[in-house]
Write an enzyme that holds these catalytic residues in place. Structure first.
Site, mmCIF file in Angstrom:
data_model
loop_
_atom_site.group_PDB
_atom_site.id
_atom_site.type_symbol
_atom_site.label_atom_id
_atom_site.label_comp_id
_atom_site.label_asym_id
_atom_site.label_seq_id
_atom_site.Cartn_x
_atom_site.Cartn_y
_atom_site.Cartn_z
ATOM 1 N N GLU A 169 -6.112 6.888 -1.413
ATOM 2 C CA GLU A 169 -6.068 5.744 -0.494
ATOM 3 C C GLU A 169 -6.680 4.504 -1.130
ATOM 4 O OE1 GLU A 169 -4.643 5.227 2.441
ATOM 5 O OE2 GLU A 169 -3.741 7.202 2.253
ATOM 6 N N HIS B 207 0.840 -1.209 0.000
ATOM 7 C CA HIS B 207 0.000 0.000 0.000
ATOM 8 C C HIS B 207 0.873 1.256 0.000
ATOM 9 C CE1 HIS B 207 -3.586 2.391 1.552
ATOM 10 N NE2 HIS B 207 -2.580 3.159 1.947
ATOM 11 N N GLU B 208 1.858 1.285 0.883
ATOM 12 C CA GLU B 208 2.716 2.476 0.982
ATOM 13 C C GLU B 208 3.626 2.599 -0.236
ATOM 14 O OE1 GLU B 208 1.972 4.611 3.083
ATOM 15 O OE2 GLU B 208 0.681 3.350 4.325
#
Length: 354
Positions: free
Chosen positions: A188, A137-138
């Protein structure tokens, strides 16, 4: 399904060679960034932020007060990190730090050289598959260029607090911040997709969101019940609940966990996730050919589809009002056309010689 260390078989993951961040970016995220980058003078604004903000000093805060991850420090985390990077075909790893916090969290920050920070709670409460999804995700944020704009958002938020005594200045900054927050919430969703592609385990990505919502102990939590929460949040209640949801999310950087779970499941169900794993995805070497116009159109279509399919009571009312207005306009236009046709026929009869 995790690692040999846990005694479970290793999940085979497909290396997504040359994958472009466009493969996981939500249309509204990609459209907003494309439009932003096309603005005349925007590069100068970004360079100004580079000059005003001491990125080296900020990085030094984590170098001094957190643990930098490598094969010697947090080797388990480093292994999951390299696995996520390999799957997403990330050759140069951003620096990774672990800082002390009881809350499961992670962030990608920085302007010139973005780096990633996760919390001790994430290390302690996430299993290997969940941790890999979080690190993916990051990495997705970094690869999509989100870290730069998130850092700018952090600076703007600080400025808004500093000039709160100037009503005009605050109003202008708040408008910019509100628009960037809407973009960030879509970013996100993009990063959630990147995390899923990094781990290639939908169940682990869902568990990660469940832990973000309710802590690390999943023995007391049911996946089906959690997804029922997501459905109830989306379409339950009445107009009052819709207004509360607006207040809940308007100034938030993240969509609520149940909404993120629903969006990720929708992406999987659409077949897009499977197509990427089969090799049907845009490559980095074609990024220069991407059309800004098409990105903006895709963003508009995404918002239009969300509006058309949303179960939210307020959105449903707006759809009905829109349909009513369209029907009224159509009826009025029809009556006007009939009147014009009747008038034309009468005029022709009056002109005809007897």
């Amino acid at each position: 399904m995790t690692t040999e260390e846990s005694g479970k078989p290793v999940r085979r993951r497909v290396t997504l060679t040359g994958i472009s961040s466009r493969a996981w970016e939500h249309p509204a995220d990609r459209g907003a960034l494309s439009a932003l980058r096309e603005l005349r003078g925007f590069d100068d604004v970004v360079k100004a932020f580079f000059g005003m903000w001491n990125e080296r000093g900020f990085r030094l805060q984590f170098l001094a007060g957190a643990i930098r991850v490598d094969h010697r420090q947090y080797p388990r985390v480093y292994q999951r990190y390299t696995e996520a990077a390999q799957t997403l075909d990330v050759e140069e790893l951003p620096e990774l730090y672990v800082n002390q916090s009881p809350i499961i969290n992670g962030q990608a920050i920085g302007l010139d050289r973005p780096f990633i920070v996760i919390t001790t709670a994430a290390v302690e409460k996430l299993d290997d598959d969940e941790l890999r999804a979080m690190l993916g995700h990051e990495l997705g944020h970094v690869r999509s260029g989100h870290a730069v704009y998130k850092t700018i958002l952090m600076i703007l938020t600080g400025w808004a607090a500093a000039v709160s005594w100037l009503p005009v200045g605050v109003m202008a900054l708040r408008a910019i911040i509100a628009a960037m927050l809407e973009w960030w919430r879509k970013a996100e969703l993009s990063a959630d997709r990147a995390g899923l592609l990094a781990g290639q385990d939908p169940a682990a990505s869902l568990r990660l969101l469940m832990k973000l919502a309710g802590g690390g102990d999943l023995s007391q939590i049911d996946t089906a019940a959690f997804l029922e929460q997501a459905a109830e949040y989306e379409g339950g209640g009445d107009l009052r609940d819709s207004l509360h949801k607006i207040g809940l999310t308007a100034w938030s950087t993240h969509p609520v966990p149940v909404a993120r779970a629903a969006e990720l499941r929708k992406w999987v169900d659409s077949g897009a996730y499977a197509r990427v794993l089969e090799g049907d995805y845009p490559r980095r070497d074609s990024d220069g050919d991407a059309s800004v116009t098409e990105d903006v159109k895709a963003a508009a279509n995404a918002y239009r589809e969300d509006f058309a399919t949303s179960q939210d009571p307020l959105v449903g009312l707006l759809r009905k009002l829109g349909d009513g207005a369209a029907d009224l306009a159509g009826s009025a236009a029809g009556r006007a056309m009939n009147w014009a046709n009747d008038a034309a026929r009468r005029g022709r009869r009056d002109d005809d010689p007897e």
